[in-house]
Design a protein around this motif. Structure first.
Motif, mmCIF file in Angstrom:
data_model
loop_
_atom_site.group_PDB
_atom_site.id
_atom_site.type_symbol
_atom_site.label_atom_id
_atom_site.label_comp_id
_atom_site.label_asym_id
_atom_site.label_seq_id
_atom_site.Cartn_x
_atom_site.Cartn_y
_atom_site.Cartn_z
ATOM 1 N N ARG B 83 0.780 -1.522 -0.315
ATOM 2 C CA ARG B 83 0.263 0.418 -0.195
ATOM 3 C C ARG B 83 0.396 1.356 0.503
ATOM 4 O O ARG B 83 0.191 2.042 -1.037
ATOM 5 C CB ARG B 83 -0.927 0.101 0.910
ATOM 6 C CG ARG B 83 -2.174 -0.619 0.863
ATOM 7 C CD ARG B 83 -3.149 -0.906 2.174
ATOM 8 N NE ARG B 83 -2.193 -1.683 3.081
ATOM 9 C CZ ARG B 83 -3.440 -2.373 4.355
ATOM 10 N NH1 ARG B 83 -3.886 -3.247 3.169
ATOM 11 N NH2 ARG B 83 -2.320 -3.433 4.887
ATOM 12 N N GLY B 144 -2.285 -9.964 0.005
ATOM 13 C CA GLY B 144 -3.111 -9.910 1.028
ATOM 14 C C GLY B 144 -3.443 -8.536 1.580
ATOM 15 O O GLY B 144 -4.171 -8.501 1.693
ATOM 16 N N ALA B 145 -2.819 -7.315 1.026
ATOM 17 C CA ALA B 145 -2.603 -6.235 1.686
ATOM 18 C C ALA B 145 -3.799 -5.606 0.651
ATOM 19 O O ALA B 145 -4.944 -4.940 0.770
ATOM 20 C CB ALA B 145 -0.961 -5.683 1.412
ATOM 21 N N LEU B 146 -4.289 -6.108 -1.103
ATOM 22 C CA LEU B 146 -5.578 -5.679 -1.159
ATOM 23 C C LEU B 146 -6.028 -6.896 -1.819
ATOM 24 O O LEU B 146 -6.175 -7.824 -2.058
ATOM 25 C CB LEU B 146 -4.956 -4.635 -2.427
ATOM 26 C CG LEU B 146 -3.381 -3.812 -2.976
ATOM 27 C CD1 LEU B 146 -2.846 -2.915 -4.356
ATOM 28 C CD2 LEU B 146 -4.252 -2.854 -1.962
ATOM 29 N N ARG B 147 -7.882 -6.498 -2.229
ATOM 30 C CA ARG B 147 -8.609 -7.409 -2.439
ATOM 31 C C ARG B 147 -8.522 -7.599 -3.684
ATOM 32 O O ARG B 147 -8.323 -7.502 -4.924
ATOM 33 C CB ARG B 147 -10.125 -6.717 -1.974
ATOM 34 C CG ARG B 147 -10.104 -5.648 -2.794
ATOM 35 C CD ARG B 147 -11.246 -4.356 -2.486
ATOM 36 N NE ARG B 147 -12.772 -5.124 -2.671
ATOM 37 C CZ ARG B 147 -13.730 -4.162 -2.845
ATOM 38 N NH1 ARG B 147 -13.039 -3.075 -2.761
ATOM 39 N NH2 ARG B 147 -14.798 -4.816 -2.844
ATOM 40 N N ASP B 149 -10.710 -9.355 -5.500
ATOM 41 C CA ASP B 149 -11.994 -9.905 -5.851
ATOM 42 C C ASP B 149 -12.237 -8.473 -7.413
ATOM 43 O O ASP B 149 -13.497 -8.332 -7.700
ATOM 44 C CB ASP B 149 -13.623 -9.923 -5.080
ATOM 45 C CG ASP B 149 -13.836 -8.288 -4.761
ATOM 46 O OD1 ASP B 149 -12.610 -7.504 -4.141
ATOM 47 O OD2 ASP B 149 -14.609 -7.745 -3.995
ATOM 48 N N LEU B 150 -11.856 -7.957 -7.611
ATOM 49 C CA LEU B 150 -12.119 -6.881 -8.626
ATOM 50 C C LEU B 150 -10.596 -7.363 -9.756
ATOM 51 O O LEU B 150 -9.601 -7.737 -9.121
ATOM 52 C CB LEU B 150 -11.551 -5.139 -8.251
ATOM 53 C CG LEU B 150 -12.213 -4.351 -7.143
ATOM 54 C CD1 LEU B 150 -11.632 -3.279 -6.381
ATOM 55 C CD2 LEU B 150 -13.748 -4.739 -6.936
ATOM 56 N N ALA B 155 -8.725 -2.226 -12.503
ATOM 57 C CA ALA B 155 -8.599 -0.966 -10.977
ATOM 58 C C ALA B 155 -7.550 0.145 -11.707
ATOM 59 O O ALA B 155 -7.359 1.416 -11.052
ATOM 60 C CB ALA B 155 -7.748 -2.338 -9.678
ATOM 61 N N VAL B 189 -8.938 5.492 -3.798
ATOM 62 C CA VAL B 189 -8.436 3.741 -4.309
ATOM 63 C C VAL B 189 -8.619 3.225 -3.223
ATOM 64 O O VAL B 189 -8.762 1.838 -3.449
ATOM 65 C CB VAL B 189 -7.776 4.430 -5.908
ATOM 66 C CG1 VAL B 189 -8.832 5.179 -6.718
ATOM 67 C CG2 VAL B 189 -6.582 4.245 -5.483
ATOM 68 N N VAL B 190 -7.285 3.521 -2.248
ATOM 69 C CA VAL B 190 -6.529 2.592 -1.696
ATOM 70 C C VAL B 190 -7.736 2.139 0.250
ATOM 71 O O VAL B 190 -8.072 1.158 0.307
ATOM 72 C CB VAL B 190 -5.589 2.352 -1.386
ATOM 73 C CG1 VAL B 190 -5.184 1.571 -0.180
ATOM 74 C CG2 VAL B 190 -4.552 2.252 -2.523
ATOM 75 N N TYR B 191 -8.341 2.904 0.154
ATOM 76 C CA TYR B 191 -9.403 2.823 1.575
ATOM 77 C C TYR B 191 -10.530 3.366 1.933
ATOM 78 O O TYR B 191 -11.625 3.112 2.101
ATOM 79 C CB TYR B 191 -8.520 3.664 3.015
ATOM 80 C CG TYR B 191 -6.707 3.365 3.144
ATOM 81 C CD1 TYR B 191 -7.078 1.848 3.804
ATOM 82 C CD2 TYR B 191 -6.461 4.782 3.249
ATOM 83 C CE1 TYR B 191 -5.584 1.231 3.859
ATOM 84 C CE2 TYR B 191 -4.515 3.270 3.563
ATOM 85 C CZ TYR B 191 -4.458 2.052 4.098
ATOM 86 O OH TYR B 191 -3.370 1.978 4.430
#
Lengths: 205, 205
Positions: B83, B144-147, B149-150, B155, B189-191
Motif C-alpha cells: 500500500r 493479501g494487502a489488496l482485495r 475480487d476486482l 483497477a 482508491v485504497v482506503y
DNA sequence: TGACTTTTCTAGTGCGTACTAGATTTAATC
DNA sequence: GATTAAATCTAGTACGCACTAGAAAAGTCA
C-alpha cells in the motif's frame, strides 16, 4: 417543415457519432455531410456554423447524462443510504457515457479539444452536473456515511475523472461492461482497494 | 554543433509548453517558432516534421514520468508494504504530471488529439508504464494487502484515469497542491471514501 | 581577413478547412 | 398541373496549415 426536422436530426446524429469516435478536430463539416450523403454546403442550411452544430450536440449529451443520473437516483428505494445513492449515480454515469449513445460520449471525447468559445458556452452545464455529485458527497459526509477528512471538491473531481477517462480505454467488445466499470469505480472510491475493510461486498467480475 | 543543440532544446521546450497548455491541434509550427523568436521554416532545419518533433517531446515526457515513479519506489524504506508502494507511486505520478514540467503534462494533455501514427508510435511506452502499475497491484493482491475480487486491469486504469483527468481541472494557483491530489487519489482508491474503515489515516487538506 | 560550414530567413506551394452566393432541384399548396 | 416555397447542389472564396527551395546571414577556423 417535416423534411427539415428529419434532416436536422440526421445531421445531429452524424455529428454526435463523429465527435464520439474521432473527436472535435477530426470532425469536419465535409465528413459529416458525406456520412449522410450530402454536400457540405447543405449543412449550412440547417446550422449557422460548425460550432453551433457541435454546441447543440454537446447540449443534448449533457442533458442525456444528467437525465440518466437523475432517473437512477429517483428509482432509489432506500433514500437514507448515501453510499447506495453514490453507487447508482456512478453506474448510471458509466452506462450513459460508455455504453450509451453517441451524445454523452461526444461530450467526454471532445472535451479537451474544444475551442474556448464552446468551452465557456458549456461551462454552466458542466457546473450543474458537478453540483449533482457535490450534493451526493455532501449528503454522505453530513450523515456520517462518508469520511469528512478529504476535500469534497477534489473527491468529486476524482470520481468524475476516473469515469471520464475510462472512455480512453473502454472497449465495448471486451468482457467488461459499462456497468462493470461503474461498479469498479464505486468499489474503489467508496470502499477502497485495501483488503479487510469491513463494509466491502465481494464483486464477481 | 553547439548552437544547433541549444536551439534544438529551445524548440523542444517550446513545443512541450505549447502541447501542455493548448494541446496538439492548437500547437502549430508557426506558434512554436514565434514563441522563441524564429521563423516557422527554421524549425525544419532541426526536425523533419511537426509529428517528429511532437513525438520526441512525448518520448521525453514518458521517460520523465517513468523515472519519477521509479525513483520514488526506489527510495521506499519498507519494501514489504504494497500500500505504501502504491502511495508513493501515485503521489510521484501526480507531482510529475500536475506539478512537474511541461513534458509529462504534454503527454496527458495531448493524448486524445494525436493522429493515429503518433498514437501507435507511443503505444509501447504507455504499455510499459502501465506495467509498472500492474506490478504494484499484483504485488498487493498476492501479499493479501489488496482485495482480489476486482479486475486488476480495470483497477489500474481507474487509478491512472483519476490521475490523468486531474489535468483537466487542476489549477496550480489553488490551495490544493499536486501532492495533495495524489494523496486524495490514494486515500480514495485504497482506503475508500466510506467512513469507519479501520485502516484509513486522517488527511488534513 | 578570408574560405567554408552551419544556421536562419524570405518567399513561396499545395492542401484542407469553414463558409458563401447563386443556380437548381425537390417538395408542398392551390 | 402551375406556383411558390423549401431544400440541396455547384462552384467558388479566403484563410491557416505543414512544408519546401534557395538566398542571406551568422559562426567557425585557417
Amino acid at each position: 417543415m417535416k423534411k427539415s426536422d428529419r434532416t436536422r436530426q440526421e445531421i445531429l446524429d452524424a455529428t454526435a457519432s463523429s465527435l464520439a469516435t474521432v473527436g472535435y478536430t477530426a470532425t469536419t463539416v465535409k465528413s459529416i455531410a458525406e456520412s449522410i450523403g450530402m454536400q457540405d454546403a447543405s449543412i449550412y442550411y440547417h446550422f449557422a456554423s460548425k460550432d453551433e452544430l457541435v454546441g447543440q450536440v454537446l447540449d443534448i449529451g449533457t442533458s442525456l447524462a444528467v437525465d440518466a443520473v437523475d432517473r437512477a437516483l429517483a428509482e432509489l428505494t432506500d433514500l437514507k443510504d448515501p453510499r447506495e445513492a453514490l453507487r447508482v449515480a456512478i453506474i448510471a454515469h458509466a452506462e450513459a457515457v460508455l455504453g450509451g449513445g453517441d451524445y454523452p460520449r461526444a461530450n467526454v471525447r471532445s472535451f479537451g479539444q474544444l475551442p474556448p468559445e464552446l468551452v465557456s458556452r458549456h461551462r454552466k452545464g458542466h457546473r450543474d452536473y458537478g453540483q449533482i455529485w457535490m450534493q451526493l458527497i455532501n449528503d454522505g459526509v453530513e450523515s456520517g456515511a462518508l469520511r469528512g477528512d478529504l476535500n469534497r471538491s477534489v473527491a468529486r473531481l476524482i470520481i468524475i475523472g476516473a469515469l471520464c477517462w475510462a472512455i480512453e480505454w473502454f472497449d465495448t467488445g471486451e468482457e467488461v461492461s459499462a456497468a462493470d466499470v461503474g461498479e469498479h469505480v464505486f468499489q474503489m472510491v467508496v470502499y477502497g482497494l485495501s483488503a479487510d475493510q469491513p463494509q466491502q461486498h465481494a464483486v464477481s467480475v
